[in-house]
Design an enzyme around this catalytic site. Structure first.
Site, PDB file in Angstrom:
ATOM      1  N   CYS A  72       0.690  -1.210  -0.026  1.00  0.00           N
ATOM      2  CA  CYS A  72       0.032  -0.017   0.036  1.00  0.00           C
ATOM      3  C   CYS A  72       1.025   1.234  -0.023  1.00  0.00           C
ATOM      4  CB  CYS A  72      -0.854  -0.016   1.361  1.00  0.00           C
ATOM      5  SG  CYS A  72      -1.737  -1.580   1.689  1.00  0.00           S
ATOM      6  N   ARG A  86       1.757   1.525  -6.086  1.00  0.00           N
ATOM      7  CA  ARG A  86       1.599   0.656  -5.023  1.00  0.00           C
ATOM      8  C   ARG A  86       0.294  -0.098  -4.703  1.00  0.00           C
ATOM      9  NH1 ARG A  86       6.370   2.229  -1.984  1.00  0.00           N
ATOM     10  NH2 ARG A  86       5.543   0.951  -0.305  1.00  0.00           N
ATOM     11  N   TRP A 112      -3.445  -1.787  -1.881  1.00  0.00           N
ATOM     12  CA  TRP A 112      -3.815  -3.398  -2.609  1.00  0.00           C
ATOM     13  C   TRP A 112      -3.890  -4.756  -1.652  1.00  0.00           C
ATOM     14  CZ3 TRP A 112      -0.431  -7.745  -3.483  1.00  0.00           C
ATOM     15  CH2 TRP A 112      -0.430  -8.358  -4.703  1.00  0.00           C
ATOM     16  N   ASN A 140       1.099   0.679   6.222  1.00  0.00           N
ATOM     17  CA  ASN A 140       1.492  -0.505   5.328  1.00  0.00           C
ATOM     18  C   ASN A 140       2.337  -1.440   5.961  1.00  0.00           C
ATOM     19  OD1 ASN A 140       2.517  -1.389   2.933  1.00  0.00           O
ATOM     20  ND2 ASN A 140       4.029   0.262   2.788  1.00  0.00           N
ATOM     21  N   GLY A 141       2.013  -2.717   5.489  1.00  0.00           N
ATOM     22  CA  GLY A 141       2.889  -3.737   6.057  1.00  0.00           C
ATOM     23  C   GLY A 141       2.030  -4.895   6.540  1.00  0.00           C
ATOM     24  N   GLU A 162      11.883 -12.543 -20.632  1.00  0.00           N
ATOM     25  CA  GLU A 162      11.504 -11.020 -20.525  1.00  0.00           C
ATOM     26  C   GLU A 162      10.323 -10.631 -21.393  1.00  0.00           C
ATOM     27  OE1 GLU A 162      11.729  -9.250 -17.962  1.00  0.00           O
ATOM     28  OE2 GLU A 162      11.018  -7.148 -18.712  1.00  0.00           O
ATOM     29  N   LYS A 168       6.493  -9.553 -20.362  1.00  0.00           N
ATOM     30  CA  LYS A 168       5.827  -8.158 -20.667  1.00  0.00           C
ATOM     31  C   LYS A 168       4.513  -8.535 -21.200  1.00  0.00           C
ATOM     32  CE  LYS A 168       7.793  -6.190 -18.732  1.00  0.00           C
ATOM     33  NZ  LYS A 168       8.935  -6.332 -18.122  1.00  0.00           N
ATOM     34  N   GLU A 227       1.902 -10.040 -18.809  1.00  0.00           N
ATOM     35  CA  GLU A 227       1.515  -9.346 -17.561  1.00  0.00           C
ATOM     36  C   GLU A 227       0.475  -7.915 -17.948  1.00  0.00           C
ATOM     37  OE1 GLU A 227       4.427  -7.340 -15.288  1.00  0.00           O
ATOM     38  OE2 GLU A 227       5.849  -7.049 -16.801  1.00  0.00           O
ATOM     39  N   HIS A 271      11.021 -30.443 -26.696  1.00  0.00           N
ATOM     40  CA  HIS A 271      10.884 -31.414 -25.576  1.00  0.00           C
ATOM     41  C   HIS A 271       9.548 -31.261 -24.902  1.00  0.00           C
ATOM     42  CE1 HIS A 271      14.850 -33.035 -25.980  1.00  0.00           C
ATOM     43  NE2 HIS A 271      15.341 -31.755 -25.905  1.00  0.00           N
ATOM     44  N   LYS A 290       3.444  -2.435  -8.306  1.00  0.00           N
ATOM     45  CA  LYS A 290       4.735  -2.174  -8.694  1.00  0.00           C
ATOM     46  C   LYS A 290       5.659  -2.727  -7.741  1.00  0.00           C
ATOM     47  CE  LYS A 290       7.901  -0.088 -11.213  1.00  0.00           C
ATOM     48  NZ  LYS A 290       8.388  -0.856 -12.479  1.00  0.00           N
TER      49      LYS A 290
HETATM   50  O1  M6R Z   1      11.347  -4.249  -7.855  1.00  0.00           O
HETATM   51  P1  M6R Z   1      11.804  -5.274  -8.297  1.00  0.00           P
HETATM   52  O2  M6R Z   1      12.606  -5.126  -9.393  1.00  0.00           O
HETATM   53  O3  M6R Z   1      12.350  -6.244  -7.164  1.00  0.00           O
HETATM   54  O4  M6R Z   1      10.575  -6.111  -8.762  1.00  0.00           O
HETATM   55  C1  M6R Z   1      10.347  -7.551  -9.085  1.00  0.00           C
HETATM   56  C2  M6R Z   1       9.225  -7.911  -9.795  1.00  0.00           C
HETATM   57  O5  M6R Z   1       8.245  -7.950  -9.148  1.00  0.00           O
HETATM   58  C3  M6R Z   1       9.155  -7.179 -10.999  1.00  0.00           C
HETATM   59  O6  M6R Z   1      10.348  -7.350 -11.986  1.00  0.00           O
HETATM   60  C4  M6R Z   1       7.663  -7.612 -11.840  1.00  0.00           C
HETATM   61  O7  M6R Z   1       7.954  -8.991 -12.364  1.00  0.00           O
HETATM   62  C5  M6R Z   1       7.458  -6.539 -12.926  1.00  0.00           C
HETATM   63  N1  M6R Z   1       6.177  -6.308 -12.993  1.00  0.00           N
HETATM   64  C6  M6R Z   1       8.020  -6.946 -14.381  1.00  0.00           C
HETATM   65  O8  M6R Z   1       7.532  -6.128 -15.150  1.00  0.00           O
END
Ligand code: M6R
Length: 606
Positions: A8, A32, A79, A105-106, A479, A483, A486, A502, A601
């Site tokens: 949060c 967040r 969140w 937050n926590g 990667e 992208k 997500e 395989h 994020k």
């Molecule tokens: O802040 P971080 O780099 O530790 O975050 C790691 C992952 O949560 C982050 O890379 C996530 O997979 C992204 N949404 C990818 O685009």
């Protein structure tokens, strides 16, 4: 069912016209979490709480903020981790008297015990969050004669778990009291007021000076300034930071989305990152010297680790990448005195990566943190750290943070190999020179990204896709798939191309999309074989390839060319069109790439 407010953003202020400032601060923290939003102000001698589920725009459409006048308030954007969010579980939370409001937050580990104890003592709960116990614990302290600050301190001693908390009380209408343990919290002051927030970005428009609240400490904000108390109750003076970020740095700068803006910022982000002082890299390389190197991260940051593990191994450094959430299981209890850990994270707050670091340190490893957030928890607990110079990354999908992580890891790999004597000084210098050419090459790619838009239109109706690569570009393929999945919700699988026969190949039927990361490197001949296998089954081939590779162009249905480079730099270049592909597919599907569903994020939960 219990709802925990974990991921949060909190924001508080004492200033003229507090409500619009609160809303603005919360808007900057929406990355967040955006399941629910709320604020509490002191108005007419009473605490007034306004909160609801939904994001800030939805929230604002239901309330008239101009009708609330106040000079002090705290707010929260949430969140949820389990189930649907609702108004009752939105923050702030009140005590039984309605005179104390709290945002948190926590995650509170022992809140079930605390809650049943409080209920047994007659407290009534209005939500089923963990956070609400804080308001009731403070209430008990105040009832026993404590001031708000001491009551928060007493509550924090009863609570186990992570917490960044801000509280206000109508009995002390001139102050906000805050406490921090393990969750980030910054306080700041400027000409118009004082502020507290989960992230310095939320206050750049208002504060000129900021302070990270030290671990286990309290901060009190009043109109006349800020004061701090350490864990032992002693007065402390944490170092101040001058806020140099322009407020505009966190705005979209004319782009429709943060993700697009951040893709376009990559040449400058890489160029700034290449300026990291060599002595910092050298010091970090010395920590790795002679050790087995374990690289760890989550999501995109893990992909950067995977790339680096290939590069380091090719340079004679004993290295491997382990996903942070798996590191503990992978290591079990083996002593790590002969190992060093490189922990990579954009935010520096990812709970899985923090957990991996703590575990590795307990086993005796030295840790180098690589983050994009200088004063994050990961930089604080690492033995040494390197900061990528990407600037704030707001879009949930990591873009410029990935490229800058790759660059730092590449520099570190070469300097470590040099320290170990496995490459010569000249080879190292040549690599640095090649890296110096990256910003211009990335800039050239970005100028041609419009062509990806057409390709994206063609692929936006797909249900599935494979992203395949070999060698160091297995990580690029992973990667690219991450992208796409997500932000566009297309099922995309990244795979080593050689492994695709395989099992995965059984999914391929006419029209199945296969994205190949196939630049002109040592794996190219073999990857052509993999492309032909897929083509033979009717797959549609989109290749990211080296400029002028006519043989590959011939066998591809669509392609994007990147400039010729040494093998270890292709992940940097080949990732850029894949980011754009994901972005445009999301746009064609009518999705918001900055705020994909179910994601946040910064993932501060294990
Ligand atoms: O802040 P971080 O780099 O530790 O975050 C790691 C992952 O949560 C982050 O890379 C996530 O997979 C992204 N949404 C990818 O685009």
């Amino acid at each position: 069912m219990i709802w925990c407010g974990l991921l949060c953003g909190i924001f508080g202020c004492i200033c003229g016209g507090a409500v619009p400032v609160l809303i603005d601060g919360l808007r900057r923290l929406e990355y967040r979490g955006y399941d629910s939003v709320g604020f509490a102000v002191i108005s007419g001698g009473r605490v007034l709480v306004v909160k609801d589920k939904g994001n800030i725009d939805e929230f604002l459409s239901k309330i008239d903020i101009d009708s609330v006048e106040s000079e002090i308030g705290i707010g929260h954007t949430r969140w949820a981790t389990h189930g649907a969010p609702c108004k009752e579980n939105a923050h702030p939370h009140l005590d039984c008297t309605g005179s104390i409001a709290v945002v948190h937050n926590g995650v509170l580990e022992n809140f079930l015990d605390l809650r049943s104890g409080l209920q047994a003592r007659g407290h009534r709960f209005a939500s089923n969050t963990d956070s609400e116990v804080i308001a009731h614990l403070i209430e008990e302290g105040v009832m026993s004669g404590m001031c708000l600050k001491d009551a928060l301190a007493a509550a924090s001693r009863k609570i186990r778990g992570s917490m960044a908390v801000a509280a206000i009380s109508s009995a002390e209408p001139d102050r906000i009291v805050c406490f921090r343990r393990e969750s980030p919290l910054v306080v700041g002051m400027g000409p118009g007021g004082v502020y507290c927030a989960s992230d310095i970005l939320a206050m750049v428009k208002y504060a000129t000076e900021a302070y990270h609240v030290p671990e286990g400490s309290l901060a009190t904000l009043t109109r006349v300034g800020l004061s701090f108390e350490g864990p032992g109750g002693d007065r402390i003076d944490p170092p101040s930071l001058k806020i140099s970020l322009e407020p505009g740095a966190v705005e979209r700068g004319g782009y429709k989305h943060f993700m697009l803006k951040e893709i376009h910022e990559q040449p400058i982000a890489v160029s700034n990152t290449l300026r990291i002082y060599r002595e910092y890299i050298d010091r970090a390389a010395l920590l790795l010297h002679g050790k087995r190197v374990l690289l760890t991260g989550s999501g995109t940051s893990y992909h950067a680790c995977l790339c680096a593990s290939y590069l380091m191994s090719s340079l004679g450094v004993d290295a491997m990448a382990v996903i942070s959430s798996e590191l503990q299981e992978y290591l079990k209890g083996q002593p790590l005195s002969g190992s060093a850990v490189v922990a990579v994270s954009q935010s520096g707050e990812t709970a899985d990566t923090l957990g991996a670091i703590r575990h590795a340190k307990r086993l005796g490893a030295r840790v180098i943190g690589i983050t994009n957030t200088l004063s994050s928890s990961i930089t604080n607990i690492s033995d040494a750290y390197l900061c990528t110079q990407g600037g704030p990354e707001i879009g949930v999908a990591a873009t410029k943070s990935f490229l800058t992580q790759l660059v730092v890891l590449e520099m570190l790999s070469f300097r470590t190999a040099l320290a170990a004597g496995s490459i010569s000084k000249q080879e190292c210098e040549e690599a640095y020179e090649e890296m110096g050419a990256l910003p211009a090459k990335i800039g050239g790619i970005i100028q041609r990204l419009e062509s990806v838009r057409e390709i994206a239109l063609k692929y936006s109706d797909r249900r599935d896709a494979f992203f395949l690569g070999r060698g160091i570009n297995v990580a690029t393929a992973l990667e690219g798939a991450l992208k796409l999945k997500e932000i566009s919700y297309i099922h995309a699988e990244g795979y080593p191309a050689g492994e695709s026969k395989h099992g995965p190949i059984s999914l391929v039927e006419p029209g199945f999309l296969c994205v190949f990361v196939s630049p002109m490197d040592s794996t190219r001949q073999r990857i052509i074989g993999n492309i032909m296998e897929m083509k033979a089954r009717g797959a549609e081939i989109f290749s990211v390839l080296t400029e002028g590779d006519s043989e590959l162009i011939e066998v591809s249905d669509g392609y994007f060319e990147v400039p010729e480079s040494p093998e270890y730099l292709y992940p940097v270049l080949c990732t850029v069109p894949l980011q754009a592909l994901a972005y445009y597919v999301a746009i064609y599907k009518g999705l918001d790439p900055d705020r994909p569903r179910n994601l946040a994020k910064s993932v501060t939960v294990l």
